[in-house]
Design an enzyme around this catalytic site. Structure first.
Site, short mmCIF file in Angstrom:
data_model
loop_
_atom_site.label_atom_id
_atom_site.label_comp_id
_atom_site.label_asym_id
_atom_site.label_seq_id
_atom_site.Cartn_x
_atom_site.Cartn_y
_atom_site.Cartn_z
N SER A 83 0.86 -1.19 0.00
CA SER A 83 0.00 0.00 0.00
C SER A 83 0.90 1.23 0.00
CB SER A 83 -0.84 -0.02 1.28
OG SER A 83 -1.40 1.24 1.53
N TYR A 102 -1.02 -1.29 10.67
CA TYR A 102 -1.35 -1.61 9.27
C TYR A 102 -0.20 -1.15 8.37
CZ TYR A 102 -3.74 -1.20 4.74
OH TYR A 102 -4.08 -1.29 3.41
N1 LIG Z 1 -8.76 -0.51 -0.86
C1 LIG Z 1 -7.70 0.29 -0.79
O1 LIG Z 1 -7.82 1.53 -0.87
C2 LIG Z 1 -6.33 -0.30 -0.59
C3 LIG Z 1 -5.24 0.55 -0.67
C4 LIG Z 1 -3.97 0.04 -0.50
C5 LIG Z 1 -3.81 -1.32 -0.27
N2 LIG Z 1 -4.89 -2.14 -0.17
C6 LIG Z 1 -4.68 -3.56 0.10
O2 LIG Z 1 -5.35 -4.34 -0.86
C7 LIG Z 1 -5.74 -5.59 -0.28
C8 LIG Z 1 -7.20 -5.82 -0.55
O3 LIG Z 1 -7.92 -4.77 0.11
P1 LIG Z 1 -9.42 -4.42 -0.23
O4 LIG Z 1 -9.57 -2.96 -0.08
O5 LIG Z 1 -9.82 -5.09 -1.51
O6 LIG Z 1 -10.14 -5.10 1.00
P2 LIG Z 1 -11.57 -5.78 1.10
O7 LIG Z 1 -12.54 -5.13 0.19
O8 LIG Z 1 -11.88 -5.83 2.56
O9 LIG Z 1 -11.29 -7.24 0.57
C9 LIG Z 1 -10.47 -8.10 1.29
C10 LIG Z 1 -10.58 -9.49 0.69
O10 LIG Z 1 -9.79 -10.37 1.47
C11 LIG Z 1 -10.59 -11.48 1.85
N3 LIG Z 1 -10.16 -11.92 3.18
C12 LIG Z 1 -10.15 -11.21 4.33
N4 LIG Z 1 -9.69 -11.97 5.33
C13 LIG Z 1 -9.39 -13.17 4.80
C14 LIG Z 1 -8.87 -14.37 5.33
N5 LIG Z 1 -8.54 -14.49 6.60
N6 LIG Z 1 -8.69 -15.40 4.49
C15 LIG Z 1 -9.01 -15.30 3.17
N7 LIG Z 1 -9.50 -14.19 2.61
C16 LIG Z 1 -9.70 -13.14 3.41
C17 LIG Z 1 -12.03 -10.96 1.87
O11 LIG Z 1 -12.91 -12.02 1.71
P3 LIG Z 1 -14.50 -11.83 1.98
O12 LIG Z 1 -15.04 -11.00 0.86
O13 LIG Z 1 -14.98 -13.22 1.97
O14 LIG Z 1 -14.63 -11.15 3.31
C18 LIG Z 1 -12.01 -10.00 0.70
O15 LIG Z 1 -12.24 -10.69 -0.52
C19 LIG Z 1 -5.40 -5.50 1.21
O16 LIG Z 1 -4.17 -6.14 1.43
C20 LIG Z 1 -5.25 -3.99 1.45
O17 LIG Z 1 -4.36 -3.71 2.50
C21 LIG Z 1 -6.15 -1.66 -0.35
#
Ligand SMILES: NC(=O)c1ccc[n+]([C@@H]2O[C@H](COP(=O)([O-])OP(=O)(O)OC[C@H]3O[C@@H](n4cnc5c(N)ncnc54)[C@H](OP(=O)(O)O)[C@@H]3O)[C@@H](O)[C@H]2O)c1
Length: 145
Positions: free
Chosen positions: A22, A35
């Site tokens: 990130s 985080y």
């Molecule tokens: N969104 C942003 O702005 C952003 C920015 C920088 C970095 N990131 C990084 O990108 C990644 C994805 O983030 P996101 O925003 O897409 O988050 P999100 O919408 O909360 O999605 C997270 C995903 O991970 C799955 N997950 C969570 N816990 C899990 C576990 N214990 N085992 C298996 N799967 C699991 C969830 O499954 P379910 O749907 O079944 O709950 C969901 O599909 C993260 O590492 C985050 O730090 C995101």
């Protein structure tokens, strides 16, 4: 996960591992410090592994987005700087093999570039100010509910 997939990739001399770091992984983000620290780990882990295994045909990429409209961010509206996950992924996948460390999305790369032009102390001041404001907003919301 790396332990699971890497040995088979090495046998085939082919493979891609994309790890989600990130922007919080290259600049410490106050109040989400834990985080942020885990994201710095993901970035270093990926870049180190990439250097170890690139010559054996395995790419390990560190992706460092800014905000994406997902469940985690709870952002409802997409914009130039906040893409949907589908749009983000479409762009980010085009960087595989070209960039071992990437913001993954053009406007995010622009923000990363701009952010790096600022002096570190000023960058941190902006982050502290913004994070304190966001924290105050969230605490107020929690009280109201
Ligand atoms: N969104 C942003 O702005 C952003 C920015 C920088 C970095 N990131 C990084 O990108 C990644 C994805 O983030 P996101 O925003 O897409 O988050 P999100 O919408 O909360 O999605 C997270 C995903 O991970 C799955 N997950 C969570 N816990 C899990 C576990 N214990 N085992 C298996 N799967 C699991 C969830 O499954 P379910 O749907 O079944 O709950 C969901 O599909 C993260 O590492 C985050 O730090 C995101």
């Amino acid at each position: 996960m790396t332990r699971l997939v890497l040995p088979r990739m090495l046998e085939r001399s082919k493979g891609v591992i994309v790890n989600m770091s990130s922007f919080a992984g290259y600049n410490p983000i106050p109040f989400i410090t834990l985080y942020s620290a885990t994201k710095a780990f993901v970035d270093f882990f990926s870049r180190g592994l990439n250097a170890e295994y690139r010559k054996q045909g395995v790419i390990v990429q560190s992706v460092q987005p800014y905000l994406v409209k997902t469940k985690m961010t709870k952002i409802r509206k997409q914009s130039l700087f906040v893409p949907t996950p589908e749009t983000f992924v479409k762009y980010a996948l085009n960087t595989v093999g070209l960039e071992s460390q990437t913001s993954g999305y053009p406007s995010h790369s622009l923000m990363a570039w701009f952010s790096r032009t600022l002096p570190k102390w000023y960058r941190m001041k902006l982050l502290v100010d913004n994070c304190l404001k966001a924290r105050a907003r969230n605490l107020k919301k929690q009280k109201e509910n």
